[in-house]
Design a protein around this motif. Structure first.
Motif, PDB file in Angstrom:
ATOM      1  N   PRO A 132       0.830  -1.202   0.000  1.00 38.68           N
ATOM      2  CA  PRO A 132       0.000   0.000   0.000  1.00 38.68           C
ATOM      3  C   PRO A 132       0.869   1.259   0.000  1.00 38.68           C
ATOM      4  O   PRO A 132       1.995   1.245   0.500  1.00 38.68           O
ATOM      5  CB  PRO A 132      -0.795  -0.098   1.303  1.00 38.68           C
ATOM      6  N   THR A 133       0.364   2.328  -0.561  1.00 38.20           N
ATOM      7  CA  THR A 133       1.080   3.605  -0.551  1.00 38.20           C
ATOM      8  C   THR A 133       0.949   4.206   0.840  1.00 38.20           C
ATOM      9  O   THR A 133      -0.154   4.428   1.331  1.00 38.20           O
ATOM     10  CB  THR A 133       0.484   4.575  -1.593  1.00 38.20           C
ATOM     11  N   SER A 134       2.088   4.481   1.472  1.00 40.51           N
ATOM     12  CA  SER A 134       2.083   5.103   2.801  1.00 40.51           C
ATOM     13  C   SER A 134       2.403   6.587   2.666  1.00 40.51           C
ATOM     14  O   SER A 134       2.816   7.056   1.598  1.00 40.51           O
ATOM     15  CB  SER A 134       3.104   4.420   3.712  1.00 40.51           C
ATOM     16  N   LYS A 143       0.931  12.874  -5.586  1.00 37.34           N
ATOM     17  CA  LYS A 143       0.352  13.735  -6.624  1.00 37.34           C
ATOM     18  C   LYS A 143       1.045  15.081  -6.721  1.00 37.34           C
ATOM     19  O   LYS A 143       0.959  15.745  -7.745  1.00 37.34           O
ATOM     20  CB  LYS A 143      -1.141  13.918  -6.355  1.00 37.34           C
ATOM     21  N   GLU A 144       1.730  15.481  -5.652  1.00 37.48           N
ATOM     22  CA  GLU A 144       2.386  16.786  -5.626  1.00 37.48           C
ATOM     23  C   GLU A 144       3.878  16.625  -5.301  1.00 37.48           C
ATOM     24  O   GLU A 144       4.297  16.832  -4.172  1.00 37.48           O
ATOM     25  CB  GLU A 144       1.704  17.698  -4.614  1.00 37.48           C
ATOM     26  N   ILE A 145       4.647  16.268  -6.301  1.00 37.68           N
ATOM     27  CA  ILE A 145       6.092  16.106  -6.141  1.00 37.68           C
ATOM     28  C   ILE A 145       6.734  17.463  -6.410  1.00 37.68           C
ATOM     29  O   ILE A 145       6.420  18.126  -7.400  1.00 37.68           O
ATOM     30  CB  ILE A 145       6.638  15.040  -7.113  1.00 37.68           C
ATOM     31  N   LYS A 146       7.628  17.878  -5.511  1.00 38.71           N
ATOM     32  CA  LYS A 146       8.298  19.165  -5.685  1.00 38.71           C
ATOM     33  C   LYS A 146       9.034  19.202  -7.026  1.00 38.71           C
ATOM     34  O   LYS A 146       9.657  18.206  -7.421  1.00 38.71           O
ATOM     35  CB  LYS A 146       9.265  19.421  -4.533  1.00 38.71           C
ATOM     36  N   PRO A 147       8.991  20.344  -7.721  1.00 38.96           N
ATOM     37  CA  PRO A 147       9.593  20.429  -9.069  1.00 38.96           C
ATOM     38  C   PRO A 147      11.062  20.026  -9.130  1.00 38.96           C
ATOM     39  O   PRO A 147      11.466  19.330 -10.070  1.00 38.96           O
ATOM     40  CB  PRO A 147       9.411  21.910  -9.439  1.00 38.96           C
ATOM     41  N   PRO A 167      -2.468   8.173  -0.329  1.00 37.08           N
ATOM     42  CA  PRO A 167      -2.280   7.215   0.767  1.00 37.08           C
ATOM     43  C   PRO A 167      -3.301   6.078   0.698  1.00 37.08           C
ATOM     44  O   PRO A 167      -4.483   6.309   0.425  1.00 37.08           O
ATOM     45  CB  PRO A 167      -2.495   8.058   2.024  1.00 37.08           C
ATOM     46  N   GLY A 168      -2.818   4.870   0.927  1.00 39.78           N
ATOM     47  CA  GLY A 168      -3.699   3.713   0.957  1.00 39.78           C
ATOM     48  C   GLY A 168      -3.952   3.057  -0.386  1.00 39.78           C
ATOM     49  O   GLY A 168      -4.533   1.978  -0.440  1.00 39.78           O
ATOM     50  N   GLU A 169      -3.500   3.666  -1.482  1.00 42.20           N
ATOM     51  CA  GLU A 169      -3.692   3.051  -2.792  1.00 42.20           C
ATOM     52  C   GLU A 169      -2.659   1.947  -3.014  1.00 42.20           C
ATOM     53  O   GLU A 169      -1.595   1.951  -2.397  1.00 42.20           O
ATOM     54  CB  GLU A 169      -3.553   4.093  -3.906  1.00 42.20           C
ATOM     55  N   LEU A 170      -2.975   1.042  -3.931  1.00 42.49           N
ATOM     56  CA  LEU A 170      -2.053  -0.022  -4.292  1.00 42.49           C
ATOM     57  C   LEU A 170      -0.849   0.594  -4.990  1.00 42.49           C
ATOM     58  O   LEU A 170      -0.967   1.139  -6.080  1.00 42.49           O
ATOM     59  CB  LEU A 170      -2.730  -1.041  -5.216  1.00 42.49           C
TER      60      LEU A 170
END
Length: 185
Positions: A132-134, A143-147, A167-170
């Motif tokens: 799972p994505t923590s 979804k918001e990675i620093k440039p 968070p919580g996604e596969l």
């Protein structure tokens, strides 16, 4: 854990085959936590030492070595996903099918923490356990990675698809394989 038995030959009784599959599943499952912990400790140490850019660099260089260290004969361990960052981790056809099944099961409300699958395929024991994505994953996979970090990821992984997670996604799965011995060997 979902365990699938595919009868390969008349050499084993159904009960013996199921027992072997259960033993291999337990043995394989015991290899995942140390591998997972080693990866997490390495990434966290790199983050503390030099921030997310350092963590991406460490992950690229050290994650394959960590997988090799935890691949103790006769086992091979690794990670894969439907959306991979490292092209070396692209799932094979069997892994892709299992990941797609995990995604369907998760969408139907099944907890990712319990998603695992074991099967014997063409003389090989195969096992996968969902990741799972923590919160700790979001800096590099969210979804918001620093440039400035996105630029480093783009440079190191030009074909990166492992972004946009919540968070919580596969996120993916640990994958294990082992050649099995049969009575015909």
């Amino acid at each position: 854990m979902r365990i699938v038995a595919i009868f390969l030959s008349g050499a084993l009784s159904v009960a013996a085959y199921a027992d072997d599959l259960e033993k291999l599943s337990a043995e394989g499952a015991s290899l995942i936590p140390p591998f997972q912990q080693h990866l997490m400790v390495t990434v966290k140490a790199a983050m503390q030492a030099g921030g997310p850019v350092n963590a991406v660099e460490a992950c690229q260089l050290l994650a394959p070595q960590i997988a090799d260290q935890h691949s103790q004969t006769p086992w091979v361990v690794g990670r894969t996903a439907l959306k991979v960052r490292n092209p070396d981790n692209v799932p094979d056809a069997w892994e892709k099918q299992v990941l797609e099944d995990f995604a369907k099961r998760a969408a139907a409300g099944e907890a990712l923490s319990g998603l695992a699958h074991s099967e014997i395929v063409k003389g090989e024991f195969r096992m996968m356990k969902a990741i799972p994505t923590s919160e700790a994953c979001l800096g590099c996979h969210g979804k918001e990675i620093k440039p400035e970090l996105a630029a480093v990821i783009d440079q190191r992984y030009p074909q990166d698809k492992a972004r946009g997670f919540a968070p919580g996604e596969l996120r993916g799965a640990f994958t294990l394989r082992r050649i099995i011995e049969t009575a015909n060997d």
